[in-house]
Design an enzyme around this catalytic site. Structure first.
Site, short mmCIF file in Angstrom:
data_model
loop_
_atom_site.label_atom_id
_atom_site.label_comp_id
_atom_site.label_asym_id
_atom_site.label_seq_id
_atom_site.Cartn_x
_atom_site.Cartn_y
_atom_site.Cartn_z
N CYS A 151 24.38 7.92 17.27
CA CYS A 151 24.32 8.92 16.34
C CYS A 151 25.19 8.73 15.06
O CYS A 151 24.31 8.59 13.92
CB CYS A 151 24.96 10.21 16.81
SG CYS A 151 24.51 11.54 15.97
N CYS A 152 26.12 8.16 15.14
CA CYS A 152 26.85 7.62 13.71
C CYS A 152 26.10 6.51 13.20
O CYS A 152 25.89 6.58 11.87
CB CYS A 152 28.31 7.00 14.26
SG CYS A 152 29.34 8.32 14.79
N CYS A 233 32.00 15.33 11.43
CA CYS A 233 30.75 16.12 11.99
C CYS A 233 31.32 17.16 12.92
O CYS A 233 32.14 16.97 13.82
CB CYS A 233 29.64 15.47 12.69
SG CYS A 233 28.97 13.96 11.40
N CYS A 236 31.59 16.69 16.85
CA CYS A 236 32.29 15.61 17.25
C CYS A 236 33.69 15.90 16.69
O CYS A 236 34.50 14.71 16.77
CB CYS A 236 31.87 14.42 17.00
SG CYS A 236 30.11 13.92 17.82
N CYS A 259 33.94 5.45 13.42
CA CYS A 259 32.23 5.80 13.22
C CYS A 259 31.64 4.63 13.19
O CYS A 259 30.36 4.56 13.60
CB CYS A 259 32.18 6.89 11.92
SG CYS A 259 32.47 5.88 10.47
#
Length: 268
Positions: A151-152, A233, A236, A259
């Protein structure tokens, strides 16, 4: 200006937690760093001046502006970033401040960005992935839960890497400091790499950052005062508990500390 916390919990090191688990004892008490393998410390840039831990960040920034006129500043507008913005402007920086909108930022983070842009009109604030949202088709909307690294990589690292490839700055001015996490404990003022990373706040403590922000009435993200010492975010990020480092609320329980912008194969 110190962030508020709830009542202290028992703090276990990873080794203590594993020992208790082996003995069948509960391990739901707080576990501190490290949460992920630690990389070798950053390598100081050979051509940089011999700065000392007592060197004023303004001196480091002024050197960076002279040595790297094309220097660019990525920021997520945490306490460190807000302090660096103010110092950079005082030192003469008039370049870009680049923020990646992952689509999952807290509203308070976006509001802080806007307040900073209004306060520093001499800077150019650039938002990448403007208007990103969980349902924009970039990723599975819940990818952060199953694979936070992926995702990062898609939502944060890749957009900035693409932008930097196009802009091709020789150096990055960033706000990391040594006391944020064990993964940052050795960063030098000027770090070698594909691009030089200039870390003017490397030796500043959180207390010193807080004092500076209060003295200069800087627009700190209001979540900071609720214990969110490092804000990423919303899915998280949680508030930091007593005894934890400033980044312990990022990807808690995921074995992840960074990240990917400053560590790992895709680091800047």
């Amino acid at each position: 200006m110190t962030a508020t916390h709830h009542q202290p919990e028992q703090v276990l090191t990873p080794e203590q937690a594993l020992s208790r688990q082996a003995q069948g004892e509960p391990t739901d008490a707080l576990t501190t760093e490290p949460r992920a393998p630690r990389e070798p410390g950053g390598v100081a840039e050979a051509g940089a001046p011999a700065f000392t831990p007592e060197t004023d960040p303004l001196e480091v920034i002024r050197w960076a502006l002279a040595a790297h006129p094309d220097v660019l500043m990525p920021s997520a507008f945490n306490l460190n970033g807000v302090v660096l913005l103010d110092l950079a402007v005082r030192a003469g920086y008039r370049g870009e401040v680049v923020f990646v909108d992952t689509g999952y930022h807290f509203a308070e983070t976006l509001q802080t960005r806007d307040r900073l842009a209004a306060r520093y009109p001499e800077l150019t604030f650039v938002t990448l992935n403007a208007g990103a949202s969980p349902d924009d088709g970039q990723t599975d909307p819940v990818l952060y839960a199953g694979d936070p690294d992926a995702c990062c990589a898609v939502r944060k690292v890749a957009p900035l890497q693409r932008y930097l490839k196009d802009r091709a700055p020789s150096a990055l001015l960033n706000a990391r400091s040594r006391d944020q996490a064990t993964t940052r404990a050795d960063i030098p003022f000027v770090e070698a790499g594909a691009r030089v990373k200039v870390n003017p706040l490397a030796h500043w403590t959180r207390e010193r950052l807080e004092t500076y922000a209060a003295e200069h009435d800087l627009p700190v993200n209001p979540l900071y005062f609720d214990g969110f010492l490092s804000i990423g975010c919303w899915p998280c990020t949680r508030a930091v508990r007593p005894g934890e480092d400033a980044r312990a609320g990022r990807w808690a329980g995921k074995g992840k500390t960074e990240c990917g912008l400053w560590a790992g194969e895709g680091k800047l």
